[in-house]
Design a protein around this motif. Structure first.
Motif, PDB file in Angstrom:
ATOM      1  N   GLY A  62       0.796  -1.210   0.155  1.00 23.68           N
ATOM      2  CA  GLY A  62      -0.047  -0.082   0.101  1.00 23.68           C
ATOM      3  C   GLY A  62       0.759   1.322   0.092  1.00 23.68           C
ATOM      4  N   LEU A  63       1.749   1.384   0.685  1.00 26.31           N
ATOM      5  CA  LEU A  63       2.992   2.328   0.739  1.00 26.31           C
ATOM      6  C   LEU A  63       3.559   2.725  -0.567  1.00 26.31           C
ATOM      7  CD1 LEU A  63       4.734   1.990   4.233  1.00 26.31           C
ATOM      8  CD2 LEU A  63       3.204   3.728   3.519  1.00 26.31           C
ATOM      9  N   ILE A  64       3.775   1.781  -1.196  1.00 29.13           N
ATOM     10  CA  ILE A  64       4.531   1.879  -2.303  1.00 29.13           C
ATOM     11  C   ILE A  64       3.403   2.308  -3.426  1.00 29.13           C
ATOM     12  CG2 ILE A  64       5.830   0.605  -4.370  1.00 29.13           C
ATOM     13  CD1 ILE A  64       6.894  -1.393  -2.258  1.00 29.13           C
ATOM     14  N   MET A  65       2.203   1.541  -3.355  1.00 36.45           N
ATOM     15  CA  MET A  65       1.155   2.129  -4.635  1.00 36.45           C
ATOM     16  C   MET A  65       0.657   3.387  -4.385  1.00 36.45           C
ATOM     17  SD  MET A  65      -0.338   0.823  -7.240  1.00 36.45           S
ATOM     18  CE  MET A  65      -0.418  -0.900  -7.233  1.00 36.45           C
ATOM     19  N   LEU A  76      -5.613   1.784   3.452  1.00 37.89           N
ATOM     20  CA  LEU A  76      -5.614   0.733   4.712  1.00 37.89           C
ATOM     21  C   LEU A  76      -6.795   0.515   5.575  1.00 37.89           C
ATOM     22  CD1 LEU A  76      -1.872   1.848   6.210  1.00 37.89           C
ATOM     23  CD2 LEU A  76      -2.833  -0.194   4.695  1.00 37.89           C
ATOM     24  N   PHE A  77      -7.441   1.635   5.703  1.00 33.45           N
ATOM     25  CA  PHE A  77      -8.700   1.534   6.678  1.00 33.45           C
ATOM     26  C   PHE A  77     -10.257   1.554   5.794  1.00 33.45           C
ATOM     27  CE2 PHE A  77      -5.251   3.109   9.039  1.00 33.45           C
ATOM     28  CZ  PHE A  77      -4.982   2.001  10.014  1.00 33.45           C
ATOM     29  N   LEU A  78     -10.368   2.356   5.116  1.00 32.37           N
ATOM     30  CA  LEU A  78     -11.558   2.478   4.279  1.00 32.37           C
ATOM     31  C   LEU A  78     -11.899   1.845   3.008  1.00 32.37           C
ATOM     32  CD1 LEU A  78     -14.386   3.746   4.643  1.00 32.37           C
ATOM     33  CD2 LEU A  78     -13.403   6.046   3.657  1.00 32.37           C
ATOM     34  N   VAL A  79     -11.001   2.515   1.945  1.00 37.00           N
ATOM     35  CA  VAL A  79     -11.276   2.005   0.407  1.00 37.00           C
ATOM     36  C   VAL A  79     -10.685   0.604   0.438  1.00 37.00           C
ATOM     37  CG1 VAL A  79     -10.990   2.890  -1.953  1.00 37.00           C
ATOM     38  CG2 VAL A  79     -11.425   4.668  -0.302  1.00 37.00           C
ATOM     39  N   GLY A  80      -9.462   0.459   0.788  1.00 35.74           N
ATOM     40  CA  GLY A  80      -8.712  -0.991   0.513  1.00 35.74           C
ATOM     41  C   GLY A  80      -9.736  -2.120   1.199  1.00 35.74           C
ATOM     42  N   PRO A  81     -10.165  -2.060   2.366  1.00 35.34           N
ATOM     43  CA  PRO A  81     -10.608  -3.358   2.854  1.00 35.34           C
ATOM     44  C   PRO A  81     -12.033  -3.208   1.888  1.00 35.34           C
ATOM     45  CG  PRO A  81      -9.936  -1.955   4.632  1.00 35.34           C
ATOM     46  CD  PRO A  81      -9.658  -1.219   3.452  1.00 35.34           C
ATOM     47  N   ASN A  82     -12.937  -2.236   1.890  1.00 36.15           N
ATOM     48  CA  ASN A  82     -14.291  -2.505   1.128  1.00 36.15           C
ATOM     49  C   ASN A  82     -14.081  -2.962  -0.310  1.00 36.15           C
ATOM     50  OD1 ASN A  82     -16.106  -1.803   3.342  1.00 36.15           O
ATOM     51  ND2 ASN A  82     -15.179   0.146   3.229  1.00 36.15           N
ATOM     52  N   ALA A  83     -12.834  -2.369  -0.922  1.00 37.84           N
ATOM     53  CA  ALA A  83     -12.756  -2.813  -2.479  1.00 37.84           C
ATOM     54  C   ALA A  83     -12.215  -4.404  -2.617  1.00 37.84           C
ATOM     55  CB  ALA A  83     -11.773  -1.957  -2.967  1.00 37.84           C
ATOM     56  N   LYS A  84     -11.487  -4.879  -1.393  1.00 37.04           N
ATOM     57  CA  LYS A  84     -11.149  -5.977  -1.494  1.00 37.04           C
ATOM     58  C   LYS A  84     -12.338  -6.924  -1.023  1.00 37.04           C
ATOM     59  CE  LYS A  84      -7.676  -9.055   0.579  1.00 37.04           C
ATOM     60  NZ  LYS A  84      -6.702  -9.152   1.335  1.00 37.04           N
ATOM     61  N   LYS A  85     -13.174  -6.752  -0.323  1.00 34.82           N
ATOM     62  CA  LYS A  85     -14.420  -7.306  -0.131  1.00 34.82           C
ATOM     63  C   LYS A  85     -15.128  -7.449  -1.210  1.00 34.82           C
ATOM     64  CE  LYS A  85     -14.840  -6.035   4.978  1.00 34.82           C
ATOM     65  NZ  LYS A  85     -15.535  -5.473   5.938  1.00 34.82           N
TER      66      LYS A  85
END
Length: 164
Positions: free
Chosen positions: A14-17, A60-69
């Motif tokens: 996530g940091l690199i991206m 890390l906390f909002l978009v990423g987890p929801n996009a993954k789900k």
């Protein structure tokens, strides 16, 4: 594809991206708004760092987890890792563009002032321009580049013999 599997790997990835996407999208928005050459180097770096911090928190906390789900739910019946990655990338771009366009609009207003009478129209315009740039950037440039960097330099190779 060697994707992150642990929390530590997800943070590294996530940091690199985020760094790459925020850097390119910041320069793109500076160009679109005629801000290159009009702002100081310090202002540019400050805007970039604030955008990067916001982006990593969203990732890390909002978009990423929801996009993954969402991506895993929609691709549950496929064995194609590429389809899953493309679906996840698309949802990430949609979510990040929705939120980061607010930041971009606020930043532009702070630097140039607000001259329009239709904030929703301005936001939709910023979102559209960001989405049109961010989706191909994510899928064709940053996604493959970050996965290469991550696989080559950060993710342990399963074939390597680990020393005790």
């Amino acid at each position: 594809m060697n994707l992150p599997t642990t929390k530590k790997e997800s943070i590294q990835f996530g940091l690199i991206m985020c760094f790459g996407m925020v850097l390119v999208m910041t320069m793109y928005n500076y160009y679109l708004n005629g801000m290159i050459g009009k702002m100081t180097f310090y202002e540019g770096i400050t805007d970039f760092l604030i955008a990067f911090i916001i982006a990593i928190i969203l990732d890390l906390f909002l978009v990423g987890p929801n996009a993954k789900k969402l991506a895993l739910k929609l691709t549950a019946n496929t064995k194609s890792e590429l389809f899953t990655v493309l679906t996840f990338s698309t949802f990430m771009v949609i979510g990040m563009a929705l939120f980061m366009s607010v930041f971009g609009l606020v930043t532009t207003i702070l630097h140039n002032g607000y001259t329009s009478n239709f904030i929703i129209g301005d936001y939709l315009s910023v979102f559209g321009k960001n989405f049109i740039m961010a989706l191909p950037l994510q899928i064709f440039v940053m996604g493959p580049l970050v996965r290469f960097i991550f696989t080559k330099y950060m993710k342990p190779n399963k074939n390597e013999v680990r020393e005790a």
